[in-house]
Scaffold this motif. Structure first.
Motif, PDB file in Angstrom:
ATOM      1  N   THR A  28       6.502  -2.007   4.199  1.00  0.00           N
ATOM      2  CA  THR A  28       6.053  -0.647   3.911  1.00  0.00           C
ATOM      3  C   THR A  28       5.046  -0.718   2.762  1.00  0.00           C
ATOM      4  O   THR A  28       5.027  -1.697   1.986  1.00  0.00           O
ATOM      5  CB  THR A  28       7.225   0.245   3.496  1.00  0.00           C
ATOM      6  OG1 THR A  28       7.796  -0.263   2.271  1.00  0.00           O
ATOM      7  CG2 THR A  28       8.285   0.286   4.586  1.00  0.00           C
ATOM      8  N   GLN A  29       4.229   0.313   2.625  1.00  0.00           N
ATOM      9  CA  GLN A  29       3.265   0.318   1.526  1.00  0.00           C
ATOM     10  C   GLN A  29       3.945   0.282   0.155  1.00  0.00           C
ATOM     11  O   GLN A  29       3.516  -0.474  -0.724  1.00  0.00           O
ATOM     12  CB  GLN A  29       2.354   1.538   1.635  1.00  0.00           C
ATOM     13  CG  GLN A  29       1.291   1.406   2.727  1.00  0.00           C
ATOM     14  CD  GLN A  29       0.354   2.598   2.739  1.00  0.00           C
ATOM     15  OE1 GLN A  29       0.312   3.360   3.682  1.00  0.00           O
ATOM     16  NE2 GLN A  29      -0.383   2.766   1.657  1.00  0.00           N
ATOM     17  N   PRO A  30       5.019   1.060  -0.053  1.00  0.00           N
ATOM     18  CA  PRO A  30       5.702   0.977  -1.358  1.00  0.00           C
ATOM     19  C   PRO A  30       6.255  -0.423  -1.644  1.00  0.00           C
ATOM     20  O   PRO A  30       6.200  -0.898  -2.782  1.00  0.00           O
ATOM     21  CB  PRO A  30       6.828   2.001  -1.222  1.00  0.00           C
ATOM     22  CG  PRO A  30       6.327   2.985  -0.217  1.00  0.00           C
ATOM     23  CD  PRO A  30       5.554   2.171   0.768  1.00  0.00           C
ATOM     24  N   ALA A  31       6.783  -1.083  -0.606  1.00  0.00           N
ATOM     25  CA  ALA A  31       7.333  -2.429  -0.807  1.00  0.00           C
ATOM     26  C   ALA A  31       6.227  -3.399  -1.194  1.00  0.00           C
ATOM     27  O   ALA A  31       6.406  -4.252  -2.071  1.00  0.00           O
ATOM     28  CB  ALA A  31       8.043  -2.902   0.459  1.00  0.00           C
ATOM     29  N   LEU A  32       5.060  -3.276  -0.542  1.00  0.00           N
ATOM     30  CA  LEU A  32       3.939  -4.163  -0.863  1.00  0.00           C
ATOM     31  C   LEU A  32       3.431  -3.883  -2.280  1.00  0.00           C
ATOM     32  O   LEU A  32       3.146  -4.822  -3.045  1.00  0.00           O
ATOM     33  CB  LEU A  32       2.818  -3.973   0.152  1.00  0.00           C
ATOM     34  CG  LEU A  32       1.544  -4.791  -0.099  1.00  0.00           C
ATOM     35  CD1 LEU A  32       1.841  -6.284  -0.127  1.00  0.00           C
ATOM     36  CD2 LEU A  32       0.481  -4.492   0.954  1.00  0.00           C
ATOM     37  N   THR A  33       3.346  -2.612  -2.631  1.00  0.00           N
ATOM     38  CA  THR A  33       2.884  -2.248  -3.976  1.00  0.00           C
ATOM     39  C   THR A  33       3.826  -2.800  -5.041  1.00  0.00           C
ATOM     40  O   THR A  33       3.393  -3.304  -6.090  1.00  0.00           O
ATOM     41  CB  THR A  33       2.780  -0.718  -4.105  1.00  0.00           C
ATOM     42  OG1 THR A  33       1.852  -0.225  -3.136  1.00  0.00           O
ATOM     43  CG2 THR A  33       2.302  -0.326  -5.496  1.00  0.00           C
ATOM     44  N   LYS A  34       5.128  -2.723  -4.776  1.00  0.00           N
ATOM     45  CA  LYS A  34       6.114  -3.256  -5.717  1.00  0.00           C
ATOM     46  C   LYS A  34       5.955  -4.764  -5.880  1.00  0.00           C
ATOM     47  O   LYS A  34       5.998  -5.275  -7.013  1.00  0.00           O
ATOM     48  CB  LYS A  34       7.522  -2.917  -5.231  1.00  0.00           C
ATOM     49  CG  LYS A  34       8.624  -3.365  -6.180  1.00  0.00           C
ATOM     50  CD  LYS A  34       9.999  -2.964  -5.674  1.00  0.00           C
ATOM     51  CE  LYS A  34      11.090  -3.434  -6.630  1.00  0.00           C
ATOM     52  NZ  LYS A  34      12.448  -3.044  -6.155  1.00  0.00           N
ATOM     53  N   ARG A  35       5.747  -5.489  -4.754  1.00  0.00           N
ATOM     54  CA  ARG A  35       5.558  -6.936  -4.838  1.00  0.00           C
ATOM     55  C   ARG A  35       4.293  -7.267  -5.630  1.00  0.00           C
ATOM     56  O   ARG A  35       4.263  -8.233  -6.410  1.00  0.00           O
ATOM     57  CB  ARG A  35       5.462  -7.537  -3.425  1.00  0.00           C
ATOM     58  CG  ARG A  35       6.751  -7.490  -2.615  1.00  0.00           C
ATOM     59  CD  ARG A  35       7.793  -8.496  -3.120  1.00  0.00           C
ATOM     60  NE  ARG A  35       7.458  -9.860  -2.836  1.00  0.00           N
ATOM     61  CZ  ARG A  35       7.881 -10.538  -1.772  1.00  0.00           C
ATOM     62  NH1 ARG A  35       8.658  -9.950  -0.873  1.00  0.00           N
ATOM     63  NH2 ARG A  35       7.556 -11.809  -1.604  1.00  0.00           N
ATOM     64  N   LEU A  36       3.263  -6.466  -5.432  1.00  0.00           N
ATOM     65  CA  LEU A  36       2.008  -6.701  -6.150  1.00  0.00           C
ATOM     66  C   LEU A  36       2.192  -6.486  -7.652  1.00  0.00           C
ATOM     67  O   LEU A  36       1.668  -7.266  -8.469  1.00  0.00           O
ATOM     68  CB  LEU A  36       0.932  -5.759  -5.599  1.00  0.00           C
ATOM     69  CG  LEU A  36      -0.519  -6.049  -5.974  1.00  0.00           C
ATOM     70  CD1 LEU A  36      -0.927  -7.449  -5.553  1.00  0.00           C
ATOM     71  CD2 LEU A  36      -1.440  -5.018  -5.326  1.00  0.00           C
ATOM     72  N   MET A  37       2.943  -5.478  -8.012  1.00  0.00           N
ATOM     73  CA  MET A  37       3.224  -5.227  -9.431  1.00  0.00           C
ATOM     74  C   MET A  37       4.035  -6.377 -10.029  1.00  0.00           C
ATOM     75  O   MET A  37       3.825  -6.758 -11.197  1.00  0.00           O
ATOM     76  CB  MET A  37       3.974  -3.904  -9.577  1.00  0.00           C
ATOM     77  CG  MET A  37       3.133  -2.671  -9.247  1.00  0.00           C
ATOM     78  SD  MET A  37       4.098  -1.124  -9.235  1.00  0.00           S
ATOM     79  CE  MET A  37       4.650  -1.063 -10.931  1.00  0.00           C
TER      80      MET A  37
END
Length: 295
Positions: A28-37
Motif C-alpha cells: 500500500t502507499q502508506p506502507a511504502l511511505t513508512k518503509r521510505l521514512m
C-alpha cells in the motif's frame, strides 16, 4: 539494510512515482511511505522530495538509489554463483524476449525445458527487440531473443527466418499499392527499415498510411475487417487462411526475410542453467516449425 529496502530505492528511482512503485511491490502507499521514512532514518538523510509530478531524489537519495542497483546486482550474482556450485541445473534463468516471440514461441519452449529441468524457474522480460538487445548487453538477462539482424559480437544463433508478407482481405494489385490504404503498427526500427527499403526499391511515391495501431495483432484484425492492407511477418498470419498473402521479394526475386536470433555472452555458459538452456535450444528446430506454420 535488508534486500527489500534496496529494491524499494531501486524501483522508486526508476519509476519516480510512489503509487506505481507500491503497485510493483504489492504494497500500500502508506506502507511504502513508512518503509521510505525508515530508510531515511537509518541513513540520517532526506532521500526524496514529493511534488505534483512525482518524487524528486535529493543528491544523497540519488547516491543511495544508484548503490541500490549495484547491491541488488551483486546479491543476484552471488545467489547464482552459489546455485552453480551445487553442480545441478537449478536456479533462475533470466530471459529477454521480443514481444512477438514471447507470445508465439516462448511458452512452448519453457514448458519443454521445465519438463527436463523442474528445479529451474524463469524471470522473463519482454519488449521491443532493441530493448532486449540492450538488456543482454548490460547482463540484465542471460539470454535474449531478438527479431532482426542487429549487430552482436558475442555468441549468437539464428533460430528461424520469417517471410515478410503483404496481407489484405482480397487480392491486391502491387501496381496500385501506393493508392491503397495501408495499416501500420508500432514495431522496432529494424523491421521498419526492412519494409521502407523494399518500398523504396519498388515505388517512387510514399505509401498511403490510413491507420497506425500499437500492436501487430491489432493491425491483423483491422486487415481481417477489410480496412486496408498491411505488411507483416508471416507468423502473424500463418494460422489464417481467409486472407490474401503475397511474399515481398527483392529486385533479385529473393524473398524478403526477417531473422530471429538468440544472443548471449560466452561467459554466461559458466552458469549451469544457462548452459543447459543453450544446449536445449540447439536441439530445437524452430526453422522447421516455421516452415510447417506457413504451409
Amino acid at each position: 539494510m535488508d534486500d527489500r529496502n534496496w529494491l524499494i530505492l531501486h524501483l522508486l528511482y526508476s519509476q519516480k512515482n510512489i503509487t506505481k512503485t507500491a503497485q510493483l511491490l504489492f504494497l500500500t502507499q502508506p506502507a511504502l511511505t513508512k518503509r521510505l521514512m525508515q530508510i531515511e532514518a537509518e541513513f540520517g538523510v532526506k532521500i526524496v522530495n514529493r511534488g505534483i509530478k512525482g518524487v524528486r531524489f535529493t543528491p544523497e537519495g540519488e547516491l543511495l538509489a544508484k548503490r541500490a542497483g549495484q547491491i541488488l546486482t551483486s546479491i543476484r550474482d552471488i545467489r547464482e554463483e552459489v546455485s552453480n556450485l551445487q553442480q545441478s541445473v537449478a536456479g533462475t534463468l533470466r530471459l529477454g524476449v521480443s514481444n512477438f516471440f514471447a507470445k508465439y514461441k516462448l511458452p512452448g519452449l519453457l514448458k519443454l525445458f521445465s519438463e527436463q529441468y523442474p528445479l529451474v524457474d524463469f524471470h522473463v522480460e519482454t519488449g521491443l527487440s532493441k530493448d532486449v538487445l540492450q538488456k543482454v548487453y548490460n547482463h540484465d538477462v542471460h539470454i535474449g531473443f531478438v527479431r532482426g539482424d542487429y549487430s552482436w559480437h558475442d555468441q549468437k544463433r539464428r533460430l528461424f527466418a520469417e517471410k515478410v508478407l503483404l496481407v489484405s482481405r482480397t487480392e491486391t494489385n502491387l501496381a496500385q499499392l501506393p493508392e491503397l490504404p495501408r495499416i501500420d503498427y508500432e514495431t522496432d526500427q529494424m523491421f521498419k527499415s526492412l519494409v521502407d527499403n523494399w518500398w523504396a526499391e519498388n515505388y517512387s511515391k510514399p505509401p498511403l498510411i490510413s491507420m497506425k495501431v500499437d500492436r501487430g495483432d491489432t493491425c491483423k484484425e483491422m486487415v481481417l475487417n477489410g480496412l486496408g492492407y498491411a505488411i507483416l511477418p508471416s507468423m502473424f498470419v500463418s494460422d489464417i487462411v481467409d486472407l490474401y498473402k503475397m511474399e515481398l521479394r527483392s529486385p533479385e526475386n529473393e524473398p524478403v526475410l526477417r531473422n530471429t536470433w538468440m544472443f548471449y555472452h560466452e561467459e554466461s555458459l559458466e552458469k549451469n542453467v544457462v548452459k543447459a538452456f543453450i544446449q536445449f535450444m540447439e536441439g530445437i528446430d524452430l526453422e522447421g516449425s516455421e516452415e510447417k506454420d506457413e504451409s
